[in-house]
Design an enzyme around this catalytic site. Structure first.
Site, PDB file in Angstrom:
ATOM      1  N   GLN A   1       0.771  -1.234   0.009  1.00 14.78           N
ATOM      2  CA  GLN A   1      -0.089   0.156   0.484  1.00 14.78           C
ATOM      3  C   GLN A   1       0.834   1.167  -0.176  1.00 14.78           C
ATOM      4  OE1 GLN A   1      -1.830   1.170   3.644  1.00 14.78           O
ATOM      5  NE2 GLN A   1      -3.365   2.134   2.225  1.00 14.78           N
TER       6      GLN A   1
ATOM      7  N   TYR B   1       2.468  -7.425  16.376  1.00 20.16           N
ATOM      8  CA  TYR B   1       2.528  -6.623  15.123  1.00 20.16           C
ATOM      9  C   TYR B   1       3.399  -5.581  15.716  1.00 20.16           C
ATOM     10  CZ  TYR B   1       2.207  -2.691  11.247  1.00 20.16           C
ATOM     11  OH  TYR B   1       2.253  -1.662  11.211  1.00 20.16           O
TER      12      TYR B   1
HETATM   13  N1  SER Z   1      -2.570   0.385   9.305  1.00 22.15           N
HETATM   14  C1  SER Z   1      -1.704  -0.421  10.037  1.00 22.15           C
HETATM   15  C2  SER Z   1      -2.098  -1.523  11.023  1.00 22.15           C
HETATM   16  O1  SER Z   1      -3.853  -1.348  10.841  1.00 22.15           O
HETATM   17  C3  SER Z   1      -1.026  -0.057  11.641  1.00 22.15           C
HETATM   18  O2  SER Z   1       0.023   0.535  11.836  1.00 22.15           O
HETATM   19  O3  SER Z   1      -2.087  -3.224  11.069  1.00 22.15           O
END
Ligand code: SER
Length: 316
Positions: A13, A143
């Protein structure tokens, strides 16, 4: 300002739009795009392109040597929602790719590194409103853990080895060109597509979930401004807080509805609600605004106008 750039994860993206902008600035042949596949044909056909798996140190190194790369933008990552499904894969990709690039910089093969962090470094114990740069960071997603640890390593490589690594804690990014994949903030992109295509949207977050967000043009500008700033002006070598707008699904729905009156929304929160609940609703980015004069341009309504206009053209 001559520079030879490699973008890893250029098909994603942010990577795809960053590649276009960097090619405009530095010249097509000076910006090498790379990804694990060739699906993004526009990218593959618009300048030098290499297939590179971000986990493969030798592939990155060979490419840097062949093209005499001095700057790497490492944009490949598994995001928050996908990371919860594949924790070990997220750890493997997000951490090893970063070490590969930091070690190439430490060894002198490249001179400068950009690596994105995220609002996901924050967690439920972080102050939710106007979250400061230096605060409690106890992320509860895989993450978020990879981004928090990555930040520590970036700062460490800068302090110990003098590596010129720069980073931003991106909020949710909204764009009309390439779809995001596997994030918790993806609803804010999907909603525009569904509004144009079907006139209705089922949102996976509840209506009053406020999250920090940013239009893609602002995110690209922030990235390039930070990379062009002089090193002496930078006081943060972990990752800068970065902010533009904050809104809820209800706010974005209303912004769309004022332009498409028949648009309807329903709410069906899933596992991503818990992720969203653990993140801040707004961010204090005073240090970025001070150090390298960061300023955003798009508010919610300006973003809605652009998104709807561009997507109408796309789907017509
Ligand atoms: N856009 C990302 C996510 O939702 C956040 O860094 O994982």
């Amino acid at each position: 300002m001559s520079s030879k750039i490699l973008i890893i994860g250029a098909g994603g993206q942010i990577g795809s739009e960053l590649t276009t902008k960097l090619r405009e600035i530095y010249g097509q042949s000076n910006v090498i795009a790379s990804d694990i596949n060739t699906r993004n044909l526009e990218l593959v056909n618009s300048g030098p392109f290499e297939i590179i798996d971000a986990k493969n140190f030798n592939a990155i190194k060979d490419c840097c040597k062949n093209y005499e790369i001095d700057t790497v933008y490492l944009m490949a990552a598994l995001l928050s929602a996908t990371g919860e499904k594949y924790p070990m894969e997220a750890w493997d990709l997000n951490m090893n790719s970063l070490f590969h690039v930091l070690n190439l910089a430490k060894g002198g093969t490249i001179k400068k590194v950009y690596w994105p962090s995220s609002i996901a470094v924050f967690g439920p114990t972080t102050p939710k409103e106007f979250t400061p740069q230096h605060t409690i960071c106890e992320p509860t997603t895989v993450y978020g853990i990879t981004k928090q640890v990555g930040e520590r390593w970036c700062e460490y490589y800068h302090n110990k080895y003098g590596v010129d690594v720069r980073s931003l804690r991106y909020p949710g990014i909204i764009s009309h060109k390439t779809m995001p994949g596997g994030g918790t903030t993806d609803y804010a992109v999907e909603i525009y597509h569904e509004a144009i295509k079907h006139g209705k949207y089922e949102c996976f977050l509840s209506e009053n979930t406020s999250l920090p967000m940013m239009f893609m043009d602002d995110a690209i500008k922030a990235t390039i401004d930070l990379m062009q700033a002089s090193a002496e002006d930078l006081t943060i070598r972990s990752s800068y807080n970065l902010s533009a707008i904050s809104f809820t699904p209800k706010n974005i729905y209303e912004s769309i509805k004022s332009r498409i009156p028949e648009f309807e929304i329903t709410y069906q929160p899933d596992f991503r609600q818990a992720i969203a609940n653990s993140w801040p609703s707004s961010i204090d980015d005073t240090i970025a605004r001070h150090d390298w004069s960061w300023q955003h341009s798009f508010d919610l309504d300006a973003m809605t106008d652009t998104m709807l206009n561009e997507l109408k053209k796309k789907y017509q």
